[in-house]
Design an enzyme around this catalytic site. Structure first.
Site, PDB file in Angstrom:
ATOM      1  N   ASP A   1       1.344  -1.771   0.017  1.00 35.99           N
ATOM      2  CA  ASP A   1       0.392   0.216   0.002  1.00 35.99           C
ATOM      3  C   ASP A   1       0.820   1.029   0.291  1.00 35.99           C
ATOM      4  OD1 ASP A   1      -3.513   0.795   0.841  1.00 35.99           O
ATOM      5  OD2 ASP A   1      -1.791   2.169   0.898  1.00 35.99           O
TER       6      ASP A   1
ATOM      7  N   ASN B   1     -12.551  -2.810   2.694  1.00 34.40           N
ATOM      8  CA  ASN B   1     -14.081  -1.605   2.813  1.00 34.40           C
ATOM      9  C   ASN B   1     -14.619  -1.397   1.703  1.00 34.40           C
ATOM     10  OD1 ASN B   1     -12.620  -0.543   5.006  1.00 34.40           O
ATOM     11  ND2 ASN B   1     -10.821   0.105   3.986  1.00 34.40           N
TER      12      ASN B   1
ATOM     13  N   GLN C   1     -14.103   2.793   1.512  1.00 29.89           N
ATOM     14  CA  GLN C   1     -13.558   2.696   0.479  1.00 29.89           C
ATOM     15  C   GLN C   1     -13.211   3.588  -0.489  1.00 29.89           C
ATOM     16  OE1 GLN C   1     -15.415   0.110  -1.705  1.00 29.89           O
ATOM     17  NE2 GLN C   1     -13.975  -0.553  -3.390  1.00 29.89           N
TER      18      GLN C   1
ATOM     19  N   VAL D   1     -11.508   3.279  -3.563  1.00 31.06           N
ATOM     20  CA  VAL D   1     -10.257   2.945  -4.386  1.00 31.06           C
ATOM     21  C   VAL D   1     -11.211   1.631  -5.225  1.00 31.06           C
ATOM     22  CG1 VAL D   1      -8.909   1.715  -6.037  1.00 31.06           C
ATOM     23  CG2 VAL D   1      -8.391   3.491  -4.203  1.00 31.06           C
TER      24      VAL D   1
ATOM     25  N   HIS E   1     -10.274  -4.867  -3.005  1.00 29.55           N
ATOM     26  CA  HIS E   1      -8.719  -5.246  -2.739  1.00 29.55           C
ATOM     27  C   HIS E   1      -8.927  -5.745  -0.917  1.00 29.55           C
ATOM     28  CE1 HIS E   1      -9.942  -0.939  -2.128  1.00 29.55           C
ATOM     29  NE2 HIS E   1      -9.299  -1.247  -1.210  1.00 29.55           N
TER      30      HIS E   1
ATOM     31  N   HIS F   1      -6.769  -5.618   2.541  1.00 24.97           N
ATOM     32  CA  HIS F   1      -5.932  -4.901   3.390  1.00 24.97           C
ATOM     33  C   HIS F   1      -5.298  -6.067   3.895  1.00 24.97           C
ATOM     34  CE1 HIS F   1      -6.970  -0.676   2.765  1.00 24.97           C
ATOM     35  NE2 HIS F   1      -8.391  -1.163   2.247  1.00 24.97           N
TER      36      HIS F   1
HETATM   37  P1  DGP Z   1      -9.713   2.204   0.378  1.00 24.83           P
HETATM   38  O1  DGP Z   1      -9.120   2.272   1.204  1.00 24.83           O
HETATM   39  O2  DGP Z   1      -9.658   0.755   0.964  1.00 24.83           O
HETATM   40  O3  DGP Z   1     -10.091   1.977  -1.047  1.00 24.83           O
HETATM   41  O4  DGP Z   1      -8.109   1.423  -0.010  1.00 24.83           O
HETATM   42  C1  DGP Z   1      -7.187   2.002  -0.554  1.00 24.83           C
HETATM   43  C2  DGP Z   1      -5.775   1.854  -0.446  1.00 24.83           C
HETATM   44  O5  DGP Z   1      -5.396   2.000  -1.729  1.00 24.83           O
HETATM   45  C3  DGP Z   1      -4.987   3.277   0.339  1.00 24.83           C
HETATM   46  O6  DGP Z   1      -4.683   2.350   2.044  1.00 24.83           O
HETATM   47  C4  DGP Z   1      -4.013   3.970  -0.550  1.00 24.83           C
HETATM   48  C5  DGP Z   1      -4.402   2.642  -1.986  1.00 24.83           C
HETATM   49  N1  DGP Z   1      -3.812   3.381  -2.879  1.00 24.83           N
HETATM   50  C6  DGP Z   1      -4.467   4.386  -3.460  1.00 24.83           C
HETATM   51  N2  DGP Z   1      -3.679   4.850  -4.756  1.00 24.83           N
HETATM   52  C7  DGP Z   1      -2.681   3.575  -4.535  1.00 24.83           C
HETATM   53  C8  DGP Z   1      -1.363   3.718  -5.625  1.00 24.83           C
HETATM   54  O7  DGP Z   1      -1.034   4.553  -6.753  1.00 24.83           O
HETATM   55  N3  DGP Z   1      -0.129   2.045  -5.250  1.00 24.83           N
HETATM   56  C9  DGP Z   1      -0.686   2.072  -3.995  1.00 24.83           C
HETATM   57  N4  DGP Z   1       0.518   0.944  -3.859  1.00 24.83           N
HETATM   58  N5  DGP Z   1      -1.208   1.838  -3.255  1.00 24.83           N
HETATM   59  C10 DGP Z   1      -2.247   3.186  -3.222  1.00 24.83           C
END
Ligand code: DGP
Length: 113
Positions: A30, A86, A93, A95, A99, A101
């Site tokens: 992350d 999430n 959430q 994205v 996914h 975590h």
């Molecule tokens: P959520 O809040 O459950 O949708 O988590 C999305 C997660 O994705 C958040 O912890 C940050 C991560 N994230 C967002 N953009 C990127 C990215 O470009 N690269 C990586 N490695 N993680 C990302």
């Protein structure tokens, strides 16, 4: 459905610190970790959120959890990690590509925040 940042990572258009990949899923660190170990496990199939999945995704969803367990064992954290999904903006959430975590390396509290 507009393309998400995770689709760009799957397509290798955006770099990520990938820790595991197979034909149906990808796991990467992350970018904004909330713990010393924070890995995201995602299906390559676009499912926006867990509540959009259906019976045909049964094997894939099980696979994500098996992969999470394997990664945890590989990292030696199999006795203390948390898996979080999430679902929806109201549950933080951000994205909209499903996914899981995988979080570890710090003390956990219950109930979660
Ligand atoms: P959520 O809040 O459950 O949708 O988590 C999305 C997660 O994705 C958040 O912890 C940050 C991560 N994230 C967002 N953009 C990127 C990215 O470009 N690269 C990586 N490695 N993680 C990302």
């Amino acid at each position: 459905m507009s393309e998400t940042i995770f689709q760009k990572i799957i397509d290798k258009e955006l770099p990520a610190d990938i820790v595991y990949e197979d034909e149906s899923c990808l796991a990467f660190k992350d970018i904004n970790p909330v713990a010393p170990i924070h890995i995201l496990i995602i299906p390559k199939k676009r499912i926006e959120k867990i509540s959009d999945s259906n019976t045909e995704d049964k094997e894939l969803l099980g696979h994500l959890f098996l992969v999470a367990g394997n990664i945890a064992r590989d990292l030696g954290i199999e006795d203390a990690f948390r898996l979080v999904v999430n679902n929806g903006a109201g549950a933080q959430q951000t994205v909209f590509h499903l996914h899981v975590h995988l979080i570890a390396g710090r003390e956990f509290n219950w109930p979660p925040g």
